[in-house]
Design a protein around this motif. Structure first.
Motif, PDB file in Angstrom:
ATOM      1  N   ASN A 130      35.630  33.128  36.107  1.00 20.34           N
ATOM      2  CA  ASN A 130      36.305  32.134  35.293  1.00 20.34           C
ATOM      3  C   ASN A 130      37.007  32.723  34.025  1.00 20.34           C
ATOM      4  O   ASN A 130      36.988  31.802  33.160  1.00 20.34           O
ATOM      5  CB  ASN A 130      35.262  31.129  35.097  1.00 20.34           C
ATOM      6  N   ASP A 131      37.299  33.896  33.943  1.00 23.96           N
ATOM      7  CA  ASP A 131      37.987  34.272  32.836  1.00 23.96           C
ATOM      8  C   ASP A 131      39.500  33.975  33.072  1.00 23.96           C
ATOM      9  O   ASP A 131      40.197  34.948  33.225  1.00 23.96           O
ATOM     10  CB  ASP A 131      37.728  35.958  32.617  1.00 23.96           C
ATOM     11  N   TRP A 132      39.738  32.583  33.144  1.00 22.51           N
ATOM     12  CA  TRP A 132      41.000  32.324  33.152  1.00 22.51           C
ATOM     13  C   TRP A 132      42.040  33.061  32.438  1.00 22.51           C
ATOM     14  O   TRP A 132      43.317  33.498  32.600  1.00 22.51           O
ATOM     15  CB  TRP A 132      41.301  30.766  33.142  1.00 22.51           C
ATOM     16  N   ASP A 133      42.053  33.004  30.860  1.00 21.91           N
ATOM     17  CA  ASP A 133      42.805  33.483  30.104  1.00 21.91           C
ATOM     18  C   ASP A 133      43.056  34.949  30.375  1.00 21.91           C
ATOM     19  O   ASP A 133      44.289  35.674  30.474  1.00 21.91           O
ATOM     20  CB  ASP A 133      42.305  33.459  28.411  1.00 21.91           C
ATOM     21  N   GLY A 134      41.925  35.727  30.546  1.00 20.28           N
ATOM     22  CA  GLY A 134      42.038  37.239  30.538  1.00 20.28           C
ATOM     23  C   GLY A 134      42.972  37.418  32.002  1.00 20.28           C
ATOM     24  O   GLY A 134      43.674  38.358  32.072  1.00 20.28           O
ATOM     25  N   THR A 135      42.489  36.760  33.082  1.00 20.58           N
ATOM     26  CA  THR A 135      43.071  36.836  34.523  1.00 20.58           C
ATOM     27  C   THR A 135      44.476  36.723  34.161  1.00 20.58           C
ATOM     28  O   THR A 135      45.661  37.511  34.880  1.00 20.58           O
ATOM     29  CB  THR A 135      42.473  35.954  35.564  1.00 20.58           C
ATOM     30  N   PHE A 136      44.823  35.617  33.554  1.00 13.87           N
ATOM     31  CA  PHE A 136      46.301  35.067  33.427  1.00 13.87           C
ATOM     32  C   PHE A 136      47.148  36.333  32.588  1.00 13.87           C
ATOM     33  O   PHE A 136      48.398  36.794  32.680  1.00 13.87           O
ATOM     34  CB  PHE A 136      46.673  34.062  32.490  1.00 13.87           C
ATOM     35  N   ARG A 137      46.580  36.968  31.592  1.00 12.86           N
ATOM     36  CA  ARG A 137      47.225  37.886  30.830  1.00 12.86           C
ATOM     37  C   ARG A 137      47.514  39.269  31.528  1.00 12.86           C
ATOM     38  O   ARG A 137      48.173  40.018  31.527  1.00 12.86           O
ATOM     39  CB  ARG A 137      46.318  38.126  29.639  1.00 12.86           C
ATOM     40  N   LYS A 138      46.167  39.621  32.388  1.00  8.41           N
ATOM     41  CA  LYS A 138      46.191  40.744  33.055  1.00  8.41           C
ATOM     42  C   LYS A 138      47.326  40.722  34.299  1.00  8.41           C
ATOM     43  O   LYS A 138      48.183  41.652  34.717  1.00  8.41           O
ATOM     44  CB  LYS A 138      44.911  41.120  33.678  1.00  8.41           C
ATOM     45  N   GLY A 139      47.304  39.591  34.936  1.00  7.75           N
ATOM     46  CA  GLY A 139      48.331  39.344  35.918  1.00  7.75           C
ATOM     47  C   GLY A 139      49.803  39.488  35.370  1.00  7.75           C
ATOM     48  O   GLY A 139      50.633  39.987  35.916  1.00  7.75           O
ATOM     49  N   LEU A 140      49.987  38.748  33.962  1.00  7.05           N
ATOM     50  CA  LEU A 140      51.435  38.875  33.436  1.00  7.05           C
ATOM     51  C   LEU A 140      51.632  40.395  33.255  1.00  7.05           C
ATOM     52  O   LEU A 140      52.961  40.789  33.415  1.00  7.05           O
ATOM     53  CB  LEU A 140      51.358  38.178  32.317  1.00  7.05           C
ATOM     54  N   ASP A 141      50.647  41.106  32.783  1.00  3.59           N
ATOM     55  CA  ASP A 141      51.095  42.739  32.617  1.00  3.59           C
ATOM     56  C   ASP A 141      51.535  43.297  33.885  1.00  3.59           C
ATOM     57  O   ASP A 141      52.315  44.167  33.748  1.00  3.59           O
ATOM     58  CB  ASP A 141      49.658  43.296  32.093  1.00  3.59           C
ATOM     59  N   PHE A 142      50.951  43.021  34.834  1.00  4.12           N
ATOM     60  CA  PHE A 142      51.054  43.672  36.347  1.00  4.12           C
ATOM     61  C   PHE A 142      52.818  43.289  36.516  1.00  4.12           C
ATOM     62  O   PHE A 142      53.341  44.196  37.060  1.00  4.12           O
ATOM     63  CB  PHE A 142      50.427  42.988  37.435  1.00  4.12           C
TER      64      PHE A 142
END
Length: 228
Positions: free
Chosen positions: A208-220
């Motif tokens: 449920n790390d929504w913010d971290g997942t969003f940022r990592k996906g954006l980095d991809f």
């Protein structure tokens, strides 16, 4: 995904003046006040909860008085959506050497604004685009162009990023399980691990790390847009 800028309003063609309002404790009726109260209603009750009658009641006015300031309920949706997506980036945004940081800031701000107003993400794909949304897209386009994205690839880059933001926001707003529900879902997945071994091993349903997942996906995504 295609949308058209808001066309010139029929309000500009009206020549009559609205009737004088009766003295009351309510502030004068205006488009700005209608939009502000509409946002409050949408935040509290969602898209289905906004009706012109309910909006008029909250404003302390008659329904017909609203039509001196807005065309119809669809117009109210357009104006409310554009108002919550206003972006006040720094003057250097779009000009600084850190194009990647600029893009991250723009898109994280966009996501944060939509999460504060969850109804906005579901409206955005089908609404006419107002000046605040168009300004966001122009700033994003300018920044990507400055980063070296070719004109032939610019539209695909913009829509890829926008679709990612909207999809991530809709998922976050709708997939908000309690810790108990998450644990139960993961336990069920564990029992079915023979069929779903990879997502069971990664404990997908407990993440449920929504913010971290969003940022990592954006980095991809941004890695793919970086100049070769």
């Amino acid at each position: 995904m295609a949308a058209k800028p808001r066309s010139a309003s029929k309000r500009s063609q009206r020549t009559k003046l609205p009737p004088m309002q009766e003295a009351s404790s309510e502030p004068p009726l205006s488009r700005e006040r209608i939009v502000a109260i509409a946002v409050e209603l949408l935040d509290a009750q969602g898209i289905d909860g906004l009706t012109m009658r309910r909006l008029a009641d909250r404003l302390g006015s008659g329904v017909m008085s609203l039509y001196w300031h807005v065309d119809n309920k669809e117009d109210v949706f357009d104006l409310a959506l554009d108002s919550v997506l206003e972006y006040r980036g720094s003057p250097e945004t779009g000009e600084s050497p850190d194009w990647r940081g600029d893009v991250v800031h723009m898109l994280e701000n966009w996501r944060a604004r939509m999460l504060r107003h969850p109804w906005s993400a579901s409206l955005l794909p089908r609404r006419a685009l107002g000046p605040n949304i168009l300004s966001r897209l122009e700033m994003l386009s300018k920044t990507l162009s400055r980063a070296g994205v070719a004109d032939a690839d610019l539209n695909a880059a913009i829509w890829s990023l926008c679709n990612y933001v909207m999809g991530a926001t809709l998922t976050r707003a709708s997939f908000d399980l309690s810790e108990k529900d998450r644990a139960a879902a993961q336990q069920r997945l564990t029992r079915l691990s023979e069929h779903y071994p990879t997502i069971e091993r990664s404990r997908l349903l407990l993440d449920n790390d929504w913010d971290g997942t969003f940022r990592k996906g954006l980095d991809f995504l941004l890695d793919g847009l970086s100049p070769r």
